[in-house]
Structures are given as structure tokens and as C-alpha cells.
Scaffold this motif. Sequence first.
Motif, short mmCIF file in Angstrom:
data_model
loop_
_atom_site.label_atom_id
_atom_site.label_comp_id
_atom_site.label_asym_id
_atom_site.label_seq_id
_atom_site.Cartn_x
_atom_site.Cartn_y
_atom_site.Cartn_z
N ALA A 295 0.89 -1.31 -0.08
CA ALA A 295 -0.20 0.24 -0.09
C ALA A 295 0.90 1.29 0.11
O ALA A 295 2.06 1.11 0.35
N SER A 296 0.33 2.04 -0.68
CA SER A 296 0.97 3.62 -0.62
C SER A 296 0.09 4.64 -1.01
O SER A 296 -1.03 4.48 -1.41
N ASN A 297 0.22 5.98 -0.12
CA ASN A 297 -0.46 7.06 -0.51
C ASN A 297 0.26 7.88 -1.47
O ASN A 297 -0.15 8.84 -1.85
N GLU A 298 1.39 7.54 -2.28
CA GLU A 298 1.88 8.09 -3.15
C GLU A 298 2.03 7.29 -4.37
O GLU A 298 2.24 6.05 -4.38
N ARG A 299 2.04 7.62 -5.38
CA ARG A 299 2.40 6.74 -6.84
C ARG A 299 3.71 6.12 -6.89
O ARG A 299 4.64 6.81 -7.00
N LEU A 300 3.79 4.91 -6.81
CA LEU A 300 5.04 4.34 -6.77
C LEU A 300 5.95 4.51 -8.11
O LEU A 300 7.06 4.60 -8.03
N LEU A 301 5.06 4.62 -9.18
CA LEU A 301 5.67 4.88 -10.32
C LEU A 301 6.45 6.28 -10.63
O LEU A 301 7.62 6.35 -11.08
N ASP A 302 5.60 6.97 -9.97
CA ASP A 302 6.23 8.56 -9.75
C ASP A 302 7.31 8.25 -8.93
O ASP A 302 8.62 9.17 -9.17
N SER A 303 7.16 7.53 -7.93
CA SER A 303 8.62 7.54 -6.86
C SER A 303 9.71 6.89 -7.40
O SER A 303 10.97 7.22 -7.18
N ALA A 304 9.26 5.75 -8.39
CA ALA A 304 10.57 5.33 -9.04
C ALA A 304 11.12 6.34 -10.28
O ALA A 304 12.49 6.31 -10.41
N LYS A 305 10.23 7.11 -10.65
CA LYS A 305 10.94 8.07 -11.57
C LYS A 305 11.86 9.01 -10.94
O LYS A 305 12.87 9.82 -11.40
N ASN A 306 11.35 9.40 -9.85
CA ASN A 306 12.11 10.20 -8.75
C ASN A 306 13.47 9.58 -8.32
O ASN A 306 14.24 10.14 -7.29
N GLY A 307 13.55 8.15 -8.54
CA GLY A 307 14.86 7.53 -8.03
C GLY A 307 14.54 7.23 -6.34
O GLY A 307 15.47 6.61 -5.67
N LYS A 308 13.34 7.22 -5.90
CA LYS A 308 13.19 6.96 -4.32
C LYS A 308 12.67 5.44 -4.52
O LYS A 308 12.87 4.64 -3.35
N PHE A 309 12.06 4.93 -5.53
CA PHE A 309 11.79 3.48 -5.38
C PHE A 309 12.04 2.86 -6.72
O PHE A 309 12.09 3.28 -7.90
N ARG A 310 12.56 1.54 -6.68
CA ARG A 310 13.00 0.58 -7.45
C ARG A 310 11.90 0.34 -8.69
O ARG A 310 11.06 -0.21 -8.27
N GLU A 311 12.25 0.66 -9.99
CA GLU A 311 11.20 0.47 -11.03
C GLU A 311 11.13 -1.03 -11.13
O GLU A 311 9.87 -1.31 -11.38
N ASP A 312 12.02 -1.86 -11.01
CA ASP A 312 11.70 -3.33 -11.43
C ASP A 312 11.03 -3.84 -10.19
O ASP A 312 10.09 -4.86 -10.45
N LEU A 313 11.16 -3.37 -9.22
CA LEU A 313 10.41 -3.83 -8.08
C LEU A 313 8.81 -3.64 -7.97
O LEU A 313 7.99 -4.08 -7.78
N TYR A 314 8.81 -2.21 -8.65
CA TYR A 314 7.15 -1.81 -8.86
C TYR A 314 6.77 -2.55 -9.69
O TYR A 314 5.42 -2.99 -9.76
N TYR A 315 7.28 -2.83 -11.12
CA TYR A 315 6.79 -3.87 -11.85
C TYR A 315 6.29 -5.07 -11.18
O TYR A 315 5.49 -5.87 -12.04
N ARG A 316 7.25 -5.61 -10.50
CA ARG A 316 7.06 -7.03 -9.74
C ARG A 316 5.65 -6.76 -9.00
O ARG A 316 4.82 -7.90 -8.72
#
Length: 483
Positions: A295-316
Motif C-alpha cells: 500500500a502507498s499514499n503516493e504513486r510508486l511509478l512517480d517514486s520510481a521516476k524520482n529515484g526513490k523506489f526501484r522501478e523493477d520492484l514496482y513492476y513486480r
Amino acid sequence: MKKIVVVDDEADICFLLKRFLSKNDFIVETAQNGKDGLALIDSISPDLVMTDFRLGDITGTELLTAIKSKRPNLPVLIITGYSDIKVAVNVMKLGAYDYITKPLFPDEILVTVKKAIADAESSQNEELEYASPETGAVETAKPVRKMHARTKAGYVTGQSETSENLFRQVDLVAPTNFSVIIYGESGSGKEAIAQEIHNRSRRKDMPFVAMDCGAISKELAGSELFGHEKGSFTGALQTKIGHFEMANGGTLFLDEVSNLSYEIQVALLRVVQERKMRRIGGSKEIDLDVRILVASNERLLDSAKNGKFREDLYYRFNEFTIEVPALRNRKEDLMVFATTFLESTNVELNKNVTGFSEEVKNDFLSYSWPGNLRELKNVIKRATLLSDGELIEEKSLPFEIVNYKKLKDLDEEPVSQLSGVVSIADTTDVEDSKPSLKTVANEAEYDMIMQVLRDVNFNKSKAARLLNIDRKTLYNKMKQFDI
């Protein structure tokens, strides 16, 4: 009369609980070890079990696991003389309804017992039987969502089209093994939705384990997720089982997952890909069969683009997405939620408040509810406690709800600007036209905190970062200003 089984190796505790609960119209049977307790449960099919955490032959955890394997919906209360929060957290994760610490207080016991039995009955009533028009056979129907319907997780379903769409998605994804990202504002019920997905899945009889990633430091996150071996680092005085192992066979829910550090995200990606893990400091690989909900209250894809969240983990994780609507967008359901929370609060506080005045209903419908369902539940608890009549009146509501329209019209002007109203922080005499420097500073601090909280929809982690303070300091400030 409801039946209760008490399991405790102290004869005095068994005697006292039996005498007290019997006087309150319960049928009570006792056992002084885990083996006899299990036999007693099988023979009388109780409505509730109360068991000590430390028994002579087995632990309360082992007894709880044995009970849940046979009767997953039977509420179990754990009695412990050890007020260690870790004990409480672990037994709750394994399926205990609640825990009670010694010394035992009769009023607390009675309220908890009644609430546990009432919630269990509410869950059982969700499955309705009907006769098939084609075969005449008795079949099980999905619950009809009515005024006071609640899910097993305590989540009020509501009856609006928005709520129906939400639970249609839950019904769709629950039977699968998909990973799910649940988006929603703070307090909107993301964990309850995750619990409901688990309850409607084939894993419902296995553990549901929740972890708040925003409340755990970077140093402890790895140990909490994966566990550690004794001596693996300074302070590791014993082997610890992590959340993944506790959830094996069931569901792991990671709330505010974007708060995990980059290093932990790397380790998490490996576990998600390989379905294997090692405890910190361990060499043995442990096979995992865990469904992951995040769960998240912010968009994980946006976090991935900002370097805060791994994009490959997001797609998993992004196999399915559910949006939990904010309460302000579910006004048709608001009084459904309020009524249900009032009912449960009446049981908890042993009150008999029957409803809400028309002024309160109008206040509720006008207010924006930035804290969503969590805020509504807390407001009703407070108002019920303060109410001395049959209805909740305006005088029992917080200032910001009663005066919401005025505050909105003033376009976020400080509270002290309202005619005839003293600021929360103002401790000077009302007639004093020269407020102290401390008063002015407190008012400015209050206004700043409220503004930031509103800007981030009362996400306290975000607010603390924007205010450049830690969460504990923010909590203390909120308590000081009665926010």
C-alpha cells in the motif's frame, strides 16, 4: 448463553474468571493446560477462548495456532503477565482477537469479551444461505451489503456505487495469487482492504501479517522482514523470525512500502523473484510461498521516476491495482460508516447512544475528513464518550468540524481570527489585547503544522519530512495542539 473456555495454569485465575463471567450470563469451562484446553474446545464448541500466554505444557502461541487450524473464526483472547509489546504484536499477527495484561480488570475483560463475540457473530452473518431456484439445494450467497454490514477486518463496506465498485475489484482479485498495489490516502482503510483480500482468498486460513514500513527505521527493516540469527550483529541476543517467515503460506501486507530504503528494496526484489530468503547472518535458504500486498499514499511509478523506489520492484508488485476512495468522495456512505462505528463504540464503552442530531449529520456531511475513516472513527469514539444523552450533539464534536465552513470561508486564516474564539495555543486571558510572544509563536507553529498536514492529506510521514522534524516530534506537537 454464550460459552467461554478459559485456559490458565493458575487455578485461582480460572476460578475468578469463571465466577466473574458466570455472573455476567456466560457459560464458562476451565482447563489448566493446553492439552485439556484443546479437548474442552472440541467438546463444547465455545464462542470464545481466553488463554494464558504461558502454560505448563505449551505456550499460548502454540495453543492459538492449534485453535486457528481447526476453527479459524473462533475469537481468542491472550492473557499475559508480560506487557511486552512484542508478545502482543506477535499473537495478534497469528490471529488472536486481542490481548489482556495482568493484573486483570473486570470492566476491561467484560467489554473485550462482549466485543470479540459480537465481531465474530458479525463475520459469520456475512455468509447467507438461500435455496437455489433451479435445484432447490441450499447454497451460500455472498453477503448483501446493508446499513451496518462489516467485513471480517472491521471495514465498513458502504452501499454507494463507489463502494460497490471497490469491493467488486476485491472480489475479482482475491481468489488469485496476484500481487496488489493498494493506493489511498492516510486513514482510508488500505490495510482493511488488504485483510479483506486475504479473507476472500484460498489463503484465508493461513497467516495475514502486516508491516508498517513507515514506522520502522532503516537499520531494523531488514531484521523485521527477513529475521536474523542469534549473534549476527550487535544486539542480536536471540534468533528472530521475520515477517516473511511468519506469513509463509499466507499473505504479507507492506504498508507505506515506498519508505523502505534502497538497500532493503534490493533484498526484497531478490526474495520476490526467487521466492527464497535467508535470515540475516544465516546460511540456510528458506522456501517461501507468500502473497504480497503493498500500500502507498503516493504513486510508486512517480517514486520510481524520482529515484526513490526501484522501478523493477514496482513492476513486480503491479500485477493489479486498487484505488481506495477518500471519505469526502463517499458522502453517500458517510452515515453508514458513522452508524456502524457508533454501534461498536457503544459496546466498547458500555454506552447506549442511539444516533446523531440533525446538526451533527449536517456537520459530518459538510466536513472534508482529511483523516478519512480513521478520523471519523476517532471523532465518534470521543463524541460517544462525551455524550450524556441519547444522541450525539454538536457540543461533543471537535472545534474544526463544527466550524469547518467558517474556517473555509476565512481561507485558512488562523483560528484566533474567528470572532469570540480563542486559539488552541492561547493561554492568556481572553480580554488581554496584548498576547505574549510565546502565544504568537505557538499560533504560528500550529498554523504551519495544520497547513502542511492538509497539503499532504494528513500523511504524518510526509508532513514530518516537509517540516524537517522527525515523526515523534510531530506526534508530540499534534498532541500539544490537540490536532
